[in-house]
Design an enzyme around this catalytic site. Structure first.
Site, PDB file in Angstrom:
ATOM      1  N   THR A  58       0.862  -1.186   0.000  1.00 39.81           N
ATOM      2  CA  THR A  58       0.000   0.000   0.000  1.00 39.81           C
ATOM      3  C   THR A  58       0.892   1.227   0.000  1.00 39.81           C
ATOM      4  OG1 THR A  58      -1.625  -1.182   1.322  1.00 39.81           O
ATOM      5  CG2 THR A  58      -1.862   1.214   1.197  1.00 39.81           C
ATOM      6  N   LYS A  66      -7.518   1.350  -2.368  1.00 40.40           N
ATOM      7  CA  LYS A  66      -7.031   0.837  -1.079  1.00 40.40           C
ATOM      8  C   LYS A  66      -7.111   1.921   0.002  1.00 40.40           C
ATOM      9  CE  LYS A  66      -4.656  -1.584   1.973  1.00 40.40           C
ATOM     10  NZ  LYS A  66      -5.136  -2.752   2.692  1.00 40.40           N
TER      11      LYS A  66
END
Ligand code: NAP
Length: 297
Positions: free
Chosen positions: A97, A172
């Site tokens: 991420t 995300k």
């Protein structure tokens, strides 16, 4: 013929993901900065890489699963990085991420070498990584996404193409906003129940089955009442993701008041020395405010 995969970053998430690829029969070369973390994979049949560059030279697809934007830049663009070992036609998939804009910049650099990049961050925690049931959100070329689908299907259950480079990461960040507010909600429900003298196991059982049910409640609620703070998903990583989400929100002129508040609560957890613990340690900041501890009787 199965593609040769290179896997870089064998932490809480990367190690079980790499294991699943190996079990699915993919030829695998692995690399981790701390080399001792490669041992289990090598015992299972993976080849040990000397550097990210070496991994790229021996692979058709390179997957990275490291901490943050700086770590992805280091393993892809840094000295002896992936970019030094690529050939035109190769694919790099970053499943960490990181910042959507950093992703786009790295994708452009790789494109100059004839290499396509997908950003494919995941949700579902260490449990999803072990079970191969992650939710995977993908940005980049749709054609390349389709080519990589068999690989994603080993790692995850819901795999969704979200658009151009960076859109996987953007998805995300929305996921992380929802997760952070959700764990805070679990903590606040539990502190109220604890102070009121409720049986916390019964409380979890009954609310999990109703409208308050969630992944956080089912998976982290029981850990909180056992005071099991082992990660899982580390608080420092959640704070990194909230920083990214708040920066994107600011750029897009979107107020996120709940997220900003939870960010400060989580900061207090980090300041208390619990940054390397799982996000369920969020209970500690809530307990400080209440002057009361959530514990199974
Ligand atoms: P982790 O257990 O802390 O592992 C981080 C990995 O990154 C380690 O392999 C570490 O190497 C490597 N690394 C860090 N900085 C590096 C650098 N400068 N150069 C090379 N390698 C570097 O983290 P994780 O939980 O697996 O998370 C990985 C990513 O997945 C993060 O972006 C996280 O936000 C995301 N994620 C995590 C979860 C979860 O539940 N854990 C869920 C979804 C997404 P060393 O071993 O040498 O330290």
């Amino acid at each position: 013929m199965k593609k040769r995969i290179g896997f870089i970053g064998l932490g809480v998430m990367g190690k079980p993901m790499a294991m699943n690829l190996l079990k699915a029969g993919y030829p695998l070369t692995v690399w981790n900065r701390t080399r001792s973390k490669m041992e289990d994979l090598v015992k299972m049949g993976a080849a040990p890489g000397e550097s990210p560059k070496d991994v790229a030279e021996k692979s058709d697809v390179v997957i990275t699963m490291v901490t943050d934007s700086a770590a992805v830049e280091a393993v892809i663009l840094g000295p002896s990085g992936v970019i030094e070992g690529v050939r035109p036609g190769m694919i790099v998939i970053d499943m960490s991420t990181i910042s959507p804009s950093v992703t786009r910049r790295i994708a452009e650099k790789l494109k100059e070498k004839g290499v396509e990049m997908l950003d494919a961050p995941v949700s579902g925690g260490d449990i999803g990584a072990k079970q191969g049931t992650l939710s995977i959100m993908v940005g980049g070329s749709e054609e390349v996404f389709k080519e990589c689908l068999p690989i994603f299907e080993v790692l995850g259950k819901r795999i969704t193409y979200m658009g151009t480079n960076g859109m996987g990461q953007m998805t995300k960040l929305c996921n992380q906003v929802i997760c952070a507010l959700n764990i805070q909600a679990v903590c606040e429900g539990l502190i109220l129940g604890a102070k009121a003298g409720l049986d916390l196991e019964k409380l979890l059982s009954v609310v999990t089955a109703g409208a308050a049910g969630s992944w956080m409640l089912s998976n982290l609620g029981p850990k909180i009442i056992k005071r099991d703070f082992e990660p899982g998903f580390k608080m420092v990583h959640q704070l990194k993701d909230l920083r990214l989400a708040l920066a994107q929100a600011s750029e897009l002129n979107v107020p996120l008041p709940g997220t900003a508040l939870v960010n400060q609560m989580f900061k207090a957890v980090e300041a208390a020395g619990l940054g390397e613990k799982g996000t369920q340690a969020a209970i500690v900041a809530v307990e400080k405010l209440a002057g009361f501890k959530v514990e199974k009787k």
